[in-house]
Design an enzyme around this catalytic site. Sequence first.
Site, PDB file in Angstrom:
ATOM      1  CD1 TRP A 169      74.129  59.487  24.955  1.00  0.00           C
ATOM      2  CD2 TRP A 169      75.967  60.053  23.830  1.00  0.00           C
ATOM      3  NE1 TRP A 169      74.476  60.754  25.349  1.00  0.00           N
ATOM      4  CE2 TRP A 169      75.608  61.125  24.674  1.00  0.00           C
ATOM      5  CE3 TRP A 169      77.098  60.180  23.032  1.00  0.00           C
ATOM      6  CZ2 TRP A 169      76.340  62.300  24.736  1.00  0.00           C
ATOM      7  CZ3 TRP A 169      77.828  61.361  23.092  1.00  0.00           C
ATOM      8  CH2 TRP A 169      77.450  62.402  23.931  1.00  0.00           C
ATOM      9  CG  HIS A 170      78.522  59.141  19.684  1.00  0.00           C
ATOM     10  ND1 HIS A 170      78.889  58.255  20.681  1.00  0.00           N
ATOM     11  CD2 HIS A 170      79.391  60.186  19.776  1.00  0.00           C
ATOM     12  CE1 HIS A 170      79.934  58.737  21.327  1.00  0.00           C
ATOM     13  NE2 HIS A 170      80.262  59.901  20.803  1.00  0.00           N
ATOM     14  N   GLY A 171      74.193  58.755  17.869  1.00  0.00           N
ATOM     15  CA  GLY A 171      73.269  59.065  16.793  1.00  0.00           C
ATOM     16  C   GLY A 171      72.385  57.900  16.424  1.00  0.00           C
TER      17      GLY A 171
END
Length: 477
Positions: free
Chosen positions: A325-327
């Site tokens: 989700w973060h990257g």
Amino acid sequence: MSFASPLFLWYFMPAVLLAVLIAPRSWRNGVIAVASLVFYASGAGGTTLLLLACIVVNYLVAPALQPDEWDLERRRKRWLLIGVISFNLSILFVWKYAGFATEQAAVLASWFGADLPVVELALPIGISFYTFHHISYVVDIYRGERPALRNPVSFVTYIAMFPQLVAGPIIRYREIADQLPQQRSHRLDDIAAGLPRFALGLAKKVIVADSLAPVVNACFNTPAEDMTFAIAWLGAIGYTLQLYFDFSGYSDMAIGLGRMLGFRLPENFARPYSSVTVTEFWRRWHMSLSRWFRDYVYIPLGGNRHGAVQTYRNLWIIFLLTGFWHGAAWTFVLWGVFHGALLVFERATGRDRAPASQGGRIARRLLTTGLVTIGWVVFRSPDMAAAMNVLGNMLVPDLDGLSIEVGDALNNQRLLILVAALSAFFLPAKSVTGPYLESARSRPAAVLRVALLTVGLWYAAILVATGTFSPFLYYQF
């Protein structure tokens, strides 16, 4: 437009607060909705149309998901829910992960002599956050926890509310649903309560995080052959502090702005570096994200209700998704896997529940902070090779010291701020400054509020005016 920019501080925020104060009560959501879309469009440009498309689709579909008295069409509604969630996730995947996916496919194809194109799309700011807000909205309606919003202005206010639109907190629909239709009496005491919280966040961001940024960048930009034990640890500790003060600062500003507009937004941080286990850390760090994954992924997967093996599987899935989700990069995936492994280990050994003496608590707190810091090195590094280089140098002491570039970045003022910021590792777990500022009526709380509004706010504003601020780190997610 950043909260820590002259345009926002001198013009946008005062204009919106004034408009909300003088507008009729029934107009207030409309003022906030319009202001929020203007705020977003100023930074997102043409990708604002993507946000509007998601808003339209979810708003139109949501009423059909509400359970009826006899629940005669549950299967059809379930498929409709799956469809709208798939729509939201497909938007997120295409715009955030298509480049990564096609890049990996191109690498695989090159092994067989093929040449595949790589998709390159500009990442819309805040897409990860507003996607999760839309999913929360339709799921909570499908579950019957809250009714669908019939007023489109109220819905736009929830999704696009500018304090939280770009970097959270992630607000589950049921947390704010009861606040949206109310014709709130916007009182001056809301501003009195929210402004010190905003000032706290601005001071964290501009005075601390932005001062540490040049030092951290110099450390992580050091060539592999010049990396030393001292540079590696300075970069790791510096980034651990920079990220905390940057992101918790944003959250404080968002919560303060929300309060000034008449909304109570959920807390996002609770002294995470005071944790004695990684499990506790995730109950204190980015709490709104943890709650979202718990309610909409972990529990639907079965949570911890079906034995140890499935519980461990669910934890692995959650943190793999958290990392991704973060990257779209292998460093984020490894970071998620690392935390998933730590949580599984703590749960399997009972360490997440084991009490500790005072001395044992200090040792466990140091160990937890060290493990989290190792994870942040992977999180911050541009690629796996750079991460392994920094981690490798952290494990091998030497006497080489700092390079000239890092030494120049670490001037006396930044060194003083770094030392002061280290207090985040030693503060007590129970006393959380943000909620204390809003709720406490004691003399120390009053002194702290006055200090923030007179010294902290104005010093931070001077730094902003001189152009020493930088974008929030979580804007990239």
